[in-house]
Design an enzyme around this catalytic site. Structure first.
Site, PDB file in Angstrom:
ATOM      1  N   GLU A  63      -3.775  -4.700  -4.481  1.00  0.00           N
ATOM      2  CA  GLU A  63      -3.943  -6.058  -5.017  1.00  0.00           C
ATOM      3  C   GLU A  63      -5.186  -6.178  -5.896  1.00  0.00           C
ATOM      4  OE1 GLU A  63      -2.743  -5.440  -2.039  1.00  0.00           O
ATOM      5  OE2 GLU A  63      -0.814  -6.468  -2.094  1.00  0.00           O
ATOM      6  N   HIS A 132       1.450 -14.455   6.903  1.00  0.00           N
ATOM      7  CA  HIS A 132       2.447 -14.502   5.830  1.00  0.00           C
ATOM      8  C   HIS A 132       2.931 -15.928   5.559  1.00  0.00           C
ATOM      9  CE1 HIS A 132       2.561 -10.190   6.427  1.00  0.00           C
ATOM     10  NE2 HIS A 132       3.440 -10.037   5.464  1.00  0.00           N
TER      11      HIS A 132
END
Ligand SMILES: Cc1ncc(C[n+]2csc(CCOP(=O)(O)OP(=O)(O)O)c2C)c(N)n1
Lengths: 331, 334
Positions: A63, A132
């Site tokens: 990322e 999440h």
């Protein structure tokens, strides 16, 4: 103008397609983006096939590198659209967004700019638990130099994403995975934009203003229907852009209704609603019939699927908050 | 000046002169800033690189003006080597309106795209992915521009470094990762933070070339960097270059560096490039008078720039609120 009926997923895909087709400076990068996988959210379906893997680039699970690469390429005149698969993973890339993308224009005295778009999806409501499901937009509203966009309809999603890609500043573009399948009318053709920084009145009303955005918008509209059955006409304002905030539209609505509820999926504590409520209170204190109400998620991590609903925003929360503002009527 | 091969070191006279000029300017800049802070002439923050001069000098010689550079808080020498005007560097260090960013960046954030300096960062390791992006842009544009990113040994322990080098190696990007290993990360010696001996060995794990070189030798360092730059330019992908050197001052201006053992300091003084390189130059046919003149010119240039900067006004509030967003957008709560 003719209209088509699209899901938000299709609308975003169309926006990416238009951007890739009309401007060679645009490219996409992120994990699993290329066909046939086309990402876990299947938003980029068909794009690698149409434009090649030089323009729709699969990356390693990195990322920080995805965002850093976007930042570097943008300084050379590209318009990268980087995807962070699920918003909870953005922490790993936070340095690149907050310390670099947001500040490069400033710290270079305008010599470099960073017109990147960071697309990310909020998995709230999918039962995926604490790592999440978070709605972390407030993190970014705290950072000068970036813009934060979170649409709730297919037309807004398409028009706002195109505005974001061609905006000269870095933009965080949030997508609710629960809304990907939501369908709505979208104007056909290229070049249609929704301006960044402009809220939209999604439902007109006279008694109370519900201010919301993103995933919570559908709940707010539902809440307005329930309230209408009781004779309470709620006006629903969709912020669409969280940074900068269109307080003009919000204040005009609240000045009329004299009551306000701010609703979002993010936690109420230190959530985006705190900023909106504070500004309403500071500017309309004497016009308000009741204090501004804020509703959002409880201040816990998001639990397992079985308990998720217990801590996240419900339509009922919005209805109850609106009713509370109707409690005492002053003359 | 004509290029004449000087035999022993294999570089032309003008190349050797350039190396020494850059080293002298870098050293003079560091020393002038430290002295100014010490005697209370101005207050600011700097991260000295005294001792590391050979590496930026070599880098400057190896790069083209249009090649890109990403550097760090300890990057003033790199800026000098890449051609950033001294007034812009010092102007930024002292926060005045003649600085590279009109005084809004500060020592850790000097950029000068006209000379290829795209970013300077205070976040250890974070320049690596950005340099990868600059190199990606060069690859997409199809030119032969190269990006170099400099950092310390400590930076190679960050996730950003590992993510960045892996991506660059995978995509065969035209980038050189230049580690200026000064044996300390802030106050911690390198052997306390790595189980490997050479930073360059980290290249093996991602499938790229890694080289360790004596960073106190500007000629050797130039050769290694040049080879890496040529490889990148020719499409051969990235290289990790580790140039081993030493930092004679503390981590920041004001750090007395008690953590550096006296014996190590004494030993390293013998390898100080500002001492050893003049000897090489004398061996190569330069005269003492020539070397003295180069040094004096560098010191004078720095002194003149300091004077210009000290006479310049601070940026005003209107300027300080500009450049947050494009088109002068100012976000407020009122
Ligand atoms: C991400 C991050 N962590 C910690 C720091 C604080 N810090 C500043 S410099 C430094 C040491 C870096 O050492 P190295 O990479 O070897 O570079 P050098 O200073 O030796 O040139 C640290 C830990 C920082 N700036 N950024």
């Amino acid at each position: 103008m003719t209209e088509q009926k699209l899901s938000i997923r299709e609308a975003i895909n169309q926006a990416l397609d238009e951007a890739l087709r009309t401007d060679p400076r645009v490219f996409l990068l992120g994990e699993d983006l290329a066909d046939p996988a086309a990402g876990v959210n299947a938003v980029t379906r068909g794009l690698a096939t149409a434009y090649g893997t030089d323009r729709v680039m699969n990356t390693p699970i990195s990322e920080a590198a995805i965002l850093g690469a976007a930042v570097g390429a943008s300084m050379e005149g590209y318009l990268p659209v980087a995807e962070i698969m699920i918003m909870d993973f953005i922490g790993i890339a936070m340095d690149q967004i907050v310390n670099h993308a947001a500040k490069l224009r400033y710290m270079s005295g305008g010599r470099t700019t960073c017109p990147i778009t960071v697309r990310t999806s909020v998995f709230a409501g999918t039962g995926s638990g604490g790592t999440h499901s978070q709605s972390l937009e407030a993190w970014f509203m705290h950072v000068p130099g970036i813009k934060v966009v979170y649409p709730s309809t297919p037309a807004d999603a398409k028009g706002l994403l195109l505005s974001s890609i061609f905006d000269p500043d870095p933009v965080l573009f949030m997508e609710a995975s629960r809304l990907y399948a939501l369908k709505g009318p979208v104007p056909e053709g290229d070049g249609i934009r929704i301006p960044i920084g402009k809220a939209d009145v999604k439902r007109a009303g006279r008694d109370v203003t519900i201010i919301s955005y993103g995933l919570a918008m559908s709940q707010s509209l539902e809440a307005a229907k329930i309230l209408a059955a009781d004779g309470i006409e709620a006006e629903v304002v969709d912020l669409r852009t969280l940074l900068p905030l269109d307080m003009e539209t919000v204040l005009a609505s609240v000045a009329k209704t004299r009551r306000a509820v701010v609703a979002h999926s993010a936690t109420t504590v230190a959530g985006p609603g705190a900023e909106v409520a504070a500004q309403i209170s500071a500017k309309l204190f004497h016009e308000l019939a009741e204090p501004v109400q804020r509703v959002g998620a409880k201040f816990t991590p998001i639990p397992s699927r079985a308990s998720e609903a217990a801590v996240t925003l419900s339509t009922g929360d919005i209805v109850a908050a609106a009713r509370k503002t109707m409690g005492a009527v002053r003359v | 000046m004509t290029v004449t091969d000087t035999g022993a070191v294999g570089l032309g006279r003008d190349q050797l002169t350039t190396l020494y000029e850059t080293m002298c300017t870098a050293a003079a800049l560091d020393t002038r800033l430290l002295n100014g802070i010490k005697r209370g002439e101005f207050a600011t923050v700097t991260w000295p690189s005294r001792g590391q001069e050979a590496i930026p000098a070599a880098l400057g010689l190896a790069l083209r003006p249009d090649d890109r550079l990403v550097t760090t808080y300890r990057g003033l020498h790199d800026h000098v080597a890449k051609g950033v005007p001294l007034t812009e560097i010092i102007g930024e260090v002292l926060g005045t309106s003649v600085g590279a960013s009109k005084g809004k960046g500060g020592t850790m954030h000097i950029s000068d795209p006209a000379h290829g300096v795209m970013m300077t960062t205070g976040i250890v390791g974070s320049g690596v992915p950005v340099a990868v992006g600059l190199a990606l842009a060069a690859q997409k544009q199809g030119g032969d521009r190269v990006t170099v990113v400099t950092f310390g040994d400590g930076a190679t322990n960050t996730g950003s470094f590992h993510e960045g080098v892996n991506l660059a190696a995978t995509w065969k990007l035209p980038v050189v990762f230049l580690c200026q290993n000064n044996l300390y990360a802030e106050m911690t010696p390198v052997e306390e933070t790595m189980a490997i001996q050479h930073v360059a060995d980290r290249a093996i794990g991602v499938g790229m070339v890694g080289v360790t070189v004596d960073g106190n030798d500007p000629v050797a360092t130039y050769r290694v960097i040049k080879e890496a730059v040529d490889r990148a330019r020719a499409g051969g992908g990235p290289t990790l270059v580790e140039a081993v050197t030493f930092r004679f001052e503390g981590h920041y201006a004001g750090d007395s560096a008690k953590y550096i053992p006296a014996e190590q300091l004494a030993e390293m003084r013998e390898y100080d490039p500002m001492v050893t390189f003049p000897v090489t130059l004398l061996d190569s046919g330069f005269t003492r008078a020539e070397l003295d003149a180069i040094k004096a010119a560098a010191e004078q240039a720095v002194e003149e720039a300091v004077r210009t900067v000290l006479a310049a006004p601070a940026p005003d509030l209107a300027e300080i609120q500009l450049d947050v967003y494009a088109d002068g957008l100012v976000v407020t709560h009122d």
